[in-house]
Design an enzyme around this catalytic site. Structure first.
Site, PDB file in Angstrom:
ATOM      1  N   LYS A 177       0.807  -1.217   0.000  1.00 58.90           N
ATOM      2  CA  LYS A 177       0.000   0.000   0.000  1.00 58.90           C
ATOM      3  C   LYS A 177       0.849   1.280   0.000  1.00 58.90           C
ATOM      4  O   LYS A 177       0.380   2.334  -0.424  1.00 58.90           O
ATOM      5  CB  LYS A 177      -0.979   0.005   1.189  1.00 58.90           C
ATOM      6  CG  LYS A 177      -1.923  -1.193   1.219  1.00 58.90           C
ATOM      7  CD  LYS A 177      -2.627  -1.410  -0.087  1.00 58.90           C
ATOM      8  CE  LYS A 177      -3.638  -2.541  -0.122  1.00 58.90           C
ATOM      9  NZ  LYS A 177      -3.171  -3.875   0.267  1.00 58.90           N
TER      10      LYS A 177
ATOM     11  N   TYR B  30     -13.087 -14.272   1.875  1.00 56.01           N
ATOM     12  CA  TYR B  30     -12.002 -13.393   2.298  1.00 56.01           C
ATOM     13  C   TYR B  30     -11.513 -13.777   3.694  1.00 56.01           C
ATOM     14  O   TYR B  30     -12.321 -13.895   4.626  1.00 56.01           O
ATOM     15  CB  TYR B  30     -12.498 -11.936   2.301  1.00 56.01           C
ATOM     16  CG  TYR B  30     -11.449 -10.948   2.781  1.00 56.01           C
ATOM     17  CD1 TYR B  30     -10.426 -10.538   1.941  1.00 56.01           C
ATOM     18  CD2 TYR B  30     -11.487 -10.449   4.074  1.00 56.01           C
ATOM     19  CE1 TYR B  30      -9.457  -9.653   2.376  1.00 56.01           C
ATOM     20  CE2 TYR B  30     -10.524  -9.559   4.525  1.00 56.01           C
ATOM     21  CZ  TYR B  30      -9.512  -9.173   3.671  1.00 56.01           C
ATOM     22  OH  TYR B  30      -8.548  -8.306   4.107  1.00 56.01           O
TER      23      TYR B  30
ATOM     24  N   TYR C 151      -3.624 -12.872   1.994  1.00 62.11           N
ATOM     25  CA  TYR C 151      -3.309 -12.499   0.600  1.00 62.11           C
ATOM     26  C   TYR C 151      -2.197 -13.353   0.000  1.00 62.11           C
ATOM     27  O   TYR C 151      -2.405 -14.116  -0.923  1.00 62.11           O
ATOM     28  CB  TYR C 151      -2.895 -11.016   0.536  1.00 62.11           C
ATOM     29  CG  TYR C 151      -3.947 -10.048   1.002  1.00 62.11           C
ATOM     30  CD1 TYR C 151      -4.949  -9.615   0.144  1.00 62.11           C
ATOM     31  CD2 TYR C 151      -3.944  -9.560   2.312  1.00 62.11           C
ATOM     32  CE1 TYR C 151      -5.922  -8.726   0.562  1.00 62.11           C
ATOM     33  CE2 TYR C 151      -4.913  -8.673   2.742  1.00 62.11           C
ATOM     34  CZ  TYR C 151      -5.893  -8.253   1.862  1.00 62.11           C
ATOM     35  OH  TYR C 151      -6.851  -7.381   2.293  1.00 62.11           O
TER      36      TYR C 151
HETATM   37  C1  LIG Z   1      -4.042  -5.060   0.031  1.00 62.73           C
HETATM   38  C2  LIG Z   1      -3.175  -6.253  -0.123  1.00 62.73           C
HETATM   39  C3  LIG Z   1      -3.156  -7.003  -1.316  1.00 62.73           C
HETATM   40  C4  LIG Z   1      -4.089  -6.738  -2.444  1.00 62.73           C
HETATM   41  O1  LIG Z   1      -3.815  -5.584  -3.174  1.00 62.73           O
HETATM   42  P1  LIG Z   1      -5.020  -4.828  -3.877  1.00 62.73           P
HETATM   43  O2  LIG Z   1      -4.389  -3.670  -4.528  1.00 62.73           O
HETATM   44  O3  LIG Z   1      -6.004  -4.490  -2.805  1.00 62.73           O
HETATM   45  O4  LIG Z   1      -5.654  -5.783  -4.856  1.00 62.73           O
HETATM   46  C5  LIG Z   1      -2.279  -8.049  -1.410  1.00 62.73           C
HETATM   47  N1  LIG Z   1      -1.469  -8.372  -0.389  1.00 62.73           N
HETATM   48  C6  LIG Z   1      -1.468  -7.701   0.768  1.00 62.73           C
HETATM   49  C7  LIG Z   1      -0.562  -8.156   1.840  1.00 62.73           C
HETATM   50  C8  LIG Z   1      -2.313  -6.613   0.940  1.00 62.73           C
HETATM   51  O5  LIG Z   1      -2.303  -5.951   2.109  1.00 62.73           O
END
Ligand SMILES: *Cc1c(COP(=O)(O)O)cnc(C)c1O
Length: 326
Positions: free
Chosen positions: A44, A256, A282
């Site tokens: 991010k 999720y 993720y």
């Molecule tokens: C937010 C996030 C993602 C996904 O990215 P997006 O841009 O929301 O699709 C992947 N991995 C981690 C660890 C994240 O925090």
């Protein structure tokens, strides 16, 4: 384009030799976007460089964003706000079963440490509505709020990952290789969309393979394509072909942040072959996707496949049960 410096860039591109050998597949590498630094790092921060650049240029004094209670995006936003001297308000949504670590450890612990103001909303409330309502309240009180959408996924945020695409292509070139494919977790879409748009704008033939962590293939591809096409246009590139957005949804499981057996195995394998720490929400599912695709023969043996490690390891402490028994 206004930008503030937050992430430690370029992030390393490293070979995954033992994992490649173990899987007997293509040559695997990892792009360490978990090592962007600030506030324990993650993907991010690249988006926040542009989003907070815009916020500062607009004279904002309070940053509002939303996510789940174990949101990595919320944590990185809180860290960036601390560094820039901006107030930060996080609107976070719980999940049906709230246990102690989920409520108080992992990302939640860090959010509070960073001094963010945390508001918890009910799982039934729309995060977008809650953000808009709180921004109105702040404006009425004379503050200058700037709202960052969930995950920082909008055109401005996508520029961060369009630049990451260029960074990666250059890094690979410096090592004398070509990145044939990038595998990435795809959720709020900005990371995936930014990569696709960035690669398209520099006419690279690297394919991006998104591994969904919550949605079905059709809806995820549609959302990523819309954002990627918008970003490509803003970058002055030609129209983006629809087939450049590819998502696999076979690794989501029941939803999720719901654990899967493949995620558990992938996290253990990455840890035990490479010392690489993934997260249960993720990157564990994205690595499960990469492993599954290698096993299905999806990649050619001589290809270079880059796993984008998007961060998230603090979440291990927020979902300690997700790994299950060893
Ligand atoms: C937010 C996030 C993602 C996904 O990215 P997006 O841009 O929301 O699709 C992947 N991995 C981690 C660890 C994240 O925090």
């Amino acid at each position: 384009m206004a930008r503030v410096e937050l992430a430690r860039l370029p992030t390393p591109l490293e070979a995954l030799n033992r994992l490649s050998t173990h899987l007997g597949g293509p040559r695997l590498l990892v792009k360490r976007d978990d090592e962007t630094g600030l506030g324990l790092g993650g993907n991010k921060l690249r988006k926040l460089e542009f989003l907070l650049g815009e916020a500062v240029a607009q004279g904002a004094d309070t940053i509002l964003t939303a996510g789940s209670m174990q949101s990595n995006h919320a944590r990185q936003t809180a860290a960036a706000c601390a560094k820039l001297g901006l107030a930060c308000e996080l609107i976070l949504r719980g999940r049906p079963q709230l246990d102690e670590p989920y409520l108080h450890s992992g990302n939640m612990l860090i959010d509070r440490l960073l001094g963010a103001r945390v508001r918890i909303i009910d799982a039934t409330v729309s995060r977008e509505d809650a953000l808009a309502q709180r921004a109105d309240e702040l404006r009425a009180a004379g503050a200058k709020p700037y709202v960052i959408p969930v995950g920082g996924s909008c055109l401005v945020g996508c520029f961060g990952y369009a630049l990451c695409a260029e960074e990666l292509v250059e890094q690979a070139k410096d090592r004398g290789i070509y990145a044939d494919a990038i595998v990435v977790a795809t959720s709020s879409c900005g990371t995936h969309a930014g990569l696709v748009a960035g690669l398209h704008s520099i006419k690279a033939r690297t394919r991006v393979i998104g591994v969904a962590v919550e949605s079905d293939r059709a809806s995820q591809e549609e959302r990523v394509f819309a954002l990627a096409a918008e970003t490509a246009t803003a970058l002055g590139a030609q129209a983006l072909p629809r087939d450049q957005v590819v998502v696999f949804d076979d690794y989501v499981g029941s939803g999720y942040a719901e654990p899967t057996q493949e995620m558990r195995s992938a996290i253990r394998l990455a840890a035990r072959t490479e010392g690489l720490i993934l997260d249960p929400v993720y990157t564990g599912k994205a690595m499960a996707g990469l492993i599954g695709l290698v096993q299905r023969g999806y990649f050619k043996r001589d290809e270079n496949v880059v796993f984008l490690h998007s961060g998230g390891a603090p979440g291990l402490f927020g979902y300690p049960e997700a790994l299950g028994p060893d």
